[in-house]
Write a protein that holds these residues in place. Structure first.
Motif, PDB file in Angstrom:
ATOM      1  N   THR A  16       0.826  -1.200   0.000  1.00 25.28           N
ATOM      2  CA  THR A  16       0.000   0.000   0.000  1.00 25.28           C
ATOM      3  C   THR A  16       0.862   1.252   0.000  1.00 25.28           C
ATOM      4  O   THR A  16       2.037   1.214   0.371  1.00 25.28           O
ATOM      5  CB  THR A  16      -0.910   0.036   1.230  1.00 25.28           C
ATOM      6  N   ARG A  17       0.269   2.358  -0.366  1.00 23.98           N
ATOM      7  CA  ARG A  17       0.979   3.639  -0.357  1.00 23.98           C
ATOM      8  C   ARG A  17       1.421   3.982   1.069  1.00 23.98           C
ATOM      9  O   ARG A  17       2.524   4.491   1.283  1.00 23.98           O
ATOM     10  CB  ARG A  17       0.046   4.738  -0.905  1.00 23.98           C
ATOM     11  N   GLU A  18       0.554   3.692   2.037  1.00 21.49           N
ATOM     12  CA  GLU A  18       0.863   4.027   3.430  1.00 21.49           C
ATOM     13  C   GLU A  18       2.126   3.308   3.925  1.00 21.49           C
ATOM     14  O   GLU A  18       2.931   3.898   4.646  1.00 21.49           O
ATOM     15  CB  GLU A  18      -0.320   3.672   4.339  1.00 21.49           C
ATOM     16  N   LEU A  19       2.293   2.056   3.511  1.00 22.36           N
ATOM     17  CA  LEU A  19       3.473   1.312   3.956  1.00 22.36           C
ATOM     18  C   LEU A  19       4.743   1.789   3.245  1.00 22.36           C
ATOM     19  O   LEU A  19       5.808   1.886   3.853  1.00 22.36           O
ATOM     20  CB  LEU A  19       3.270  -0.188   3.743  1.00 22.36           C
ATOM     21  N   LEU A  20       4.634   2.090   1.951  1.00 18.08           N
ATOM     22  CA  LEU A  20       5.805   2.633   1.244  1.00 18.08           C
ATOM     23  C   LEU A  20       6.217   3.965   1.850  1.00 18.08           C
ATOM     24  O   LEU A  20       7.414   4.272   1.928  1.00 18.08           O
ATOM     25  CB  LEU A  20       5.500   2.808  -0.242  1.00 18.08           C
ATOM     26  N   GLU A  21       5.252   4.745   2.306  1.00 13.96           N
ATOM     27  CA  GLU A  21       5.546   6.059   2.878  1.00 13.96           C
ATOM     28  C   GLU A  21       6.251   5.966   4.226  1.00 13.96           C
ATOM     29  O   GLU A  21       6.721   6.967   4.760  1.00 13.96           O
ATOM     30  CB  GLU A  21       4.256   6.865   3.015  1.00 13.96           C
ATOM     31  N   ILE A  22       6.330   4.769   4.784  1.00 16.99           N
ATOM     32  CA  ILE A  22       7.136   4.543   5.988  1.00 16.99           C
ATOM     33  C   ILE A  22       8.477   3.934   5.607  1.00 16.99           C
ATOM     34  O   ILE A  22       9.539   4.402   6.017  1.00 16.99           O
ATOM     35  CB  ILE A  22       6.404   3.605   6.974  1.00 16.99           C
ATOM     36  N   SER A  23       8.434   2.886   4.791  1.00 12.81           N
ATOM     37  CA  SER A  23       9.644   2.148   4.450  1.00 12.81           C
ATOM     38  C   SER A  23      10.631   2.981   3.639  1.00 12.81           C
ATOM     39  O   SER A  23      11.833   3.002   3.939  1.00 12.81           O
ATOM     40  CB  SER A  23       9.248   0.888   3.665  1.00 12.81           C
TER      41      SER A  23
END
Length: 305
Positions: free
Chosen positions: A250-257
């Motif tokens: 998801t976009r949300e996970l990429l925005e952390i990683s």
């Protein structure tokens, strides 16, 4: 027998090294920086083909065999443009590989990130047999030099964020629990990523959280050795990368990683090149990461950067 071949045989009398006399030409090419091989490479030209010779220390044989026997066949079958293994030879102290030799054309600096992240996305999409038994160090990036880079970032930014160590540990835990682990090349620099999607030198491969390869590629990009990376630049890159991997997370996970790995590798490679005001972009990325993580997981607030 050449002097080089004689020296190899003195150290490992059991190794069956291709002799310079057995091929049309044998010439040295390039140099390396790692600690798992001799860092001296030869191009061997025969009547029927041309091979690239790479000599590994025997202590790394398990890692190299896993890659060449288990991972590489899947990588090739699924369309990654990388050299085929033609032959390998094992001795008492060395493990020698002979790969297909590819003609390589460097990527343009200005388009490096776009094309290198295309390669990273293709690698991340490779489906591997879950039965492959990866060596422990290929499953946990903390066991590599990454830990030293992370510790250096913590020390450097402690004056600006007193609890940075706890914060980065929280982010790291979150990534390892939530972000999908995929195949990573581990070193998609301009030495290893080339035009037409060609990629070489898998010595740093691993099964790591998606974002590792992308963050390291941003950090190693030559264009940011001469020009500062602004937060606006980063956000554009992040948007570009998400479009390439949106089928994987998801976009949300990429925005952390992605900002996590980017800030660590960016700090490491820019310090080595005397990058101006490295603290500025590091602090901006960490502020971005802090706000995103707080919103996503409701982690408590931290000191202002």
């Amino acid at each position: 027998m050449s002097l080089y071949e004689h020296m190899i045989h003195l150290y490992d009398k059991d190794i069956d090294l291709y002799s310079q006399k057995s091929c049309l030409t044998a010439k040295f090419t390039g140099t390396g920086y790692g600690g798992i091989n001799m860092n001296s490479y030869r191009i061997l030209e025969f009547k029927e083909n041309t091979l690239f010779e790479k000599i590994y220390f025997k202590s790394w044989v398990d890692d190299i065999i896993i890659f060449t026997k288990e991972v590489l066949p899947e990588v090739l079958t699924q369309g990654i443009n990388t050299p085929k293994l033609i032959e390998s030879k094992e001795g008492e102290n060395f493990f020698i590989t002979y790969f297909e030799y590819l003609e390589l054309e460097p990527l343009n600096h200005t388009n490096f990130l776009n094309e290198a992240t295309d390669i990273a996305a293709s690698i991340a999409n490779v489906k591997l047999d879950p039965a492959i038994e990866f060596p422990d160090g290929r499953l946990h990036y903390h066991k590599s030099s990454f830990k030293g880079k992370l510790d250096n970032l913590k020390k450097e930014l402690t004056p600006y964020m007193s609890d940075i160590s706890n914060f980065l540990n929280t982010v790291d835990d979150y990534i390892n629990k939530n972000v999908r682990k995929t195949l990573n090349h581990g070193d998609l620099s301009e030495r290893n990523a080339f035009k037409n999607g060609k990629v070489i030198d898998w010595d740093n491969f691993g099964l790591y959280p998606l974002g590792y390869d992308f963050g390291k590629t941003i950090g190693m990009s030559e264009i940011y050795k001469k020009n500062e990376l602004s937060l606006q630049d980063y956000l554009k890159i992040e948007d570009m990368i998400f479009k390439k991997v949106e089928n994987l997370l998801t976009r949300e996970l990429l925005e952390i990683s992605l900002p996590y790995f980017t800030v660590i590798f960016l700090r490491h490679y820019r310090v080595r090149s005397r990058y101006n005001d490295i603290n500025s972009i590091s602090r901006e990325l960490l502020e971005l990461l802090k706000n995103r993580l707080a919103k996503l997981s409701k982690v408590g607030s931290h000191d202002s950067l």
